[in-house]
Design a protein around this motif. Structure first.
Motif, PDB file in Angstrom:
ATOM      1  N   GLU A 104       5.771  59.443-104.870  1.00 41.41           N
ATOM      2  CA  GLU A 104       6.622  58.678-103.978  1.00 41.41           C
ATOM      3  C   GLU A 104       6.749  57.320-103.715  1.00 41.41           C
ATOM      4  N   PHE A 140       8.102  59.018 -93.702  1.00 42.22           N
ATOM      5  CA  PHE A 140       7.296  59.773 -94.368  1.00 42.22           C
ATOM      6  C   PHE A 140       5.931  59.621 -93.955  1.00 42.22           C
ATOM      7  N   GLY A 163       4.244  68.632 -90.711  1.00 45.30           N
ATOM      8  CA  GLY A 163       4.624  68.950 -92.427  1.00 45.30           C
ATOM      9  C   GLY A 163       5.943  69.308 -92.839  1.00 45.30           C
ATOM     10  N   ARG A 223       7.972  66.133 -93.008  1.00 45.13           N
ATOM     11  CA  ARG A 223       7.490  65.233 -94.269  1.00 45.13           C
ATOM     12  C   ARG A 223       8.092  66.090 -95.455  1.00 45.13           C
ATOM     13  N   THR A 224       8.102  67.214 -95.438  1.00 47.44           N
ATOM     14  CA  THR A 224       9.077  67.798 -96.708  1.00 47.44           C
ATOM     15  C   THR A 224      10.326  67.538 -96.891  1.00 47.44           C
ATOM     16  N   VAL A 238      10.647  64.062 -98.205  1.00 46.50           N
ATOM     17  CA  VAL A 238      10.230  63.837 -99.677  1.00 46.50           C
ATOM     18  C   VAL A 238      11.705  64.316-100.444  1.00 46.50           C
ATOM     19  N   GLU A 280       1.367  61.956-102.522  1.00 43.56           N
ATOM     20  CA  GLU A 280       0.967  62.097-101.297  1.00 43.56           C
ATOM     21  C   GLU A 280       1.455  63.329-100.564  1.00 43.56           C
ATOM     22  N   SER A 281       2.567  64.173-101.119  1.00 42.47           N
ATOM     23  CA  SER A 281       3.173  65.072-100.335  1.00 42.47           C
ATOM     24  C   SER A 281       2.458  66.484-100.995  1.00 42.47           C
TER      25      SER A 281
END
Length: 591
Positions: A484, A519, A525, A528-529, A532, A573-574
């Motif tokens: 990312e 992000f 979670g 954050r997804t 991404v 990082e994801s």
């Protein structure tokens, strides 16, 4: 199209069928002939194998690292070697989950170990395992992390991975086992500070030199030239450094004070062999117990399946790796033809990438075809795949998009503008048979579509040069490590930062930067997804990078080695990938 059953070894007879397969197998036979006759087990196959333990394991890597510090980034996945000598607060296991390493436990949100303050700042507490030591026997304490932060945050030392210290306000050590980190903003990664994030540094070795550099920044370079970082390295990983013979091998011995227990294999020899055919010969000759990523190609796996694994001498693993990409140059002084800066031209080029031809030519139609960056093992792959822009192979659509950009084919069938000036672009790959074959397929399809593409090859030695990796003309390959942050403005390399940073092409987009910042500042979670997904969608629309194919990594180990597991491929990082040899302290080797 058939795809690999990722992480599992394939049956020996699964690879025949088409003329292309026969041709690739024929080349594999030539490779085998060059490697010499296969060495057969000397013992009577009717007798049970010996279970006597062996004390030395020989591993093979392709690329030699420039240092052993986990926090210093480099090309060609240096973690493959550095992992042996380093330990972090956490590690990623074979399922992709974070486990405590130097820490006894990992912080849990909304507990005393992970507090979010009303102003958005955070505080996390890590309790170290009792009795930790460095390879030299000196205690490893929380104060070594506090000292490490002082080093990583010092701008005079610009060689370190900038995350996550760019979000850390400070760190304290109330006692030898307790580390408290104060964060300037939310950061979800606190629950898994893994290798290259926030590795400790031995204060007792480096303090005097670092203090001198703090007083006189002009001496900072001399600190980074200390033998500590190379042949006198002292870490906390499963093996401690015994000897480093440059260009040949690195030797280590089992570290009795390793946080997860002393490795069962007493000694490790890491041989550096840059030529894959030599690695094949080495495996067939019984001189390699384990081969790491990048050491063998897909066609070598075919040979080993037939001549080595089928004889019960070892196991061949084929696993998905990260995307092999073509980064686009956005620095006007380096790009070459300015037409490449036009997103319409980049989209036209995308429509002329024949990924199926790449899959067949490189992996006998056994690979994974996708135009995105996220590997199929990522938990959110399907969501990303639905969201990103697609550019199916279609030369006629490519021609239409080039017309929108003001280009038409000239009398030779090459795209040119109204003044008759042809569009052209360089395409550079790092030296290596797979990269060069992939380049040849790309060049062929692009030229047939009407693009004047000019191939070049970067020598493997030059690929380690940070400036060379950033100042390429046109497009340049990247074999892995794209994540990312690789497209953020802050990661653009320049002379001022010694060409450090993951954004090799220099693309900058405020919308992407905002998404990435969000992000980083989000703890939930699901949110954050979603961020991404939006980042990957924007990349697919703006095309600062192409993904011609995903690499297939080949690993082998002898039948007497118990413990290796291919793990899972990650994405930044994801979805961090499995730490190489995450459980090496449990491996066992017998005759």
């Amino acid at each position: 199209m058939r795809t690999l059953r990722w992480g599992l070894s394939l049956s020996a007879g699964e690879h025949m069928g088409s003329l292309r397969r026969l041709l690739i197998c024929a080349s594999a036979v030539l490779l085998l002939a060059c490697a010499g006759p296969a060495v057969r087990p000397s013992s009577d196959p009717a007798q049970p194998p010996s279970s006597r333990p062996r004390t030395t394991m020989t591993m093979v890597v392709r690329y030699e690292v420039t240092d052993l510090a986990a926090k210093i980034p480099g090309s060609s996945s240096p973690v493959i070697t550095k992992r042996l000598f380093n330990a972090a607060l956490a590690l990623i296991d074979d399922s992709g989950a974070a486990r405590p390493y130097l820490a006894e436990a990992l912080p849990q949100l909304n507990t005393d170990t992970w507090r979010v303050l009303p102003d958005g700042r955070m505080e996390t507490t890590y309790t170290l395992r009792p009795g930790l030591t460095w390879h030299d026997g000196q205690p490893l304490t929380a104060d070594d992390f506090v000292f490490a932060l002082q080093v990583y945050a010092n701008r005079a030392f610009s060689v370190f991975n900038p995350r996550p210290q760019d979000r850390i306000e400070g760190a304290t050590a109330p006692d030898a086992q307790t580390l408290v980190i104060r964060w300037s903003a939310p950061y979800a990664g606190v629950s898994a500070l893994i290798d290259s994030d926030f590795d400790p540094l031995p204060r007792h070795i480096l303090e005097t030199d670092v203090a001198r550099a703090a007083a006189d920044p002009s001496t900072a370079e001399s600190v980074m030239n200390l033998p500590f970082w190379t042949n006198a390295y002292v870490g906390a990983g499963p093996y401690k450094l015994d000897r480093w013979a440059p260009g040949a091998q690195i030797e280590g011995s089992a570290f009795a004070g390793h946080a997860l227990g002393q490795p069962k294999i007493e000694h490790v020899v890491v041989r550096i062999i840059s030529d894959e055919n030599t690695v094949l010969s080495t495996v067939l000759a019984g001189e390699a117990d384990f081969t790491a990523d990048f050491t063998l190609r897909f066609e070598h796996a075919l040979v080993l399946k037939r001549e080595w694994e089928s004889a019960g001498r070892g196991v061949v693993y084929l696993k998905p790796s990260s995307a092999v990409t073509q980064m686009v140059q956005f620095r006007p002084e380096y790009v070459g033809h300015p037409g490449l800066l036009d997103v319409r031209v980049r989209r036209a080029l995308a429509h002329a990438i024949d990924r199926q031809a790449l899959n067949e030519g490189l992996f006998e139609d056994q690979g994974f075809v996708s135009g995105g960056l996220v590997p199929p093992t990522a938990p959110f792959f399907a969501d990303v795949d639905r969201a990103i822009a697609k550019y199916p192979y279609d030369p006629r659509r490519s021609e239409q998009v080039m017309a929108e950009a003001g280009y038409a084919k000239d009398q030779d069938g090459i795209f040119a503008n109204a003044a008759g000036e042809r569009f052209w672009t360089d395409i550079r790959v790092t030296e290596g048979p797979e990269f060069e074959r992939g380049q040849a397929i790309l060049v062929d399809t692009w030229r047939r579509a009407g693009f004047d593409v000019r191939p070049s090859v970067l020598a493997a030695a030059q690929a380690r040069d940070s400036e060379a990796r950033q100042t390429f003309p046109g497009m340049a390959s990247r074999g892995g490590g794209t994540e990312e942050s690789s497209f953020t403005t802050g990661e653009i390399g320049s002379r001022e930062n010694r060409w450090r940073g993951g954004n090799r092409g220099g693309w900058s987009d405020p919308a992407y930067d905002r998404l990435y910042d969000a992000f980083l500042n989000t703890l939930d979670g699901t949110e954050r997804t979603g961020q991404v997904i939006q980042m990957m969608k924007l990349i697919s629309e703006q095309l600062p990078v192409y993904t011609p194919y995903f690499a297939i990594q080949v690993n082998t180990h002898v039948s007497g080695l118990r413990g290796p597991d291919p793990g899972t491929a990650g994405f930044g990082e994801s979805a961090p990938g499995t730490l190489p040899y995450w459980n090496i302290h449990e491996w066992e080797l017998t005759e």
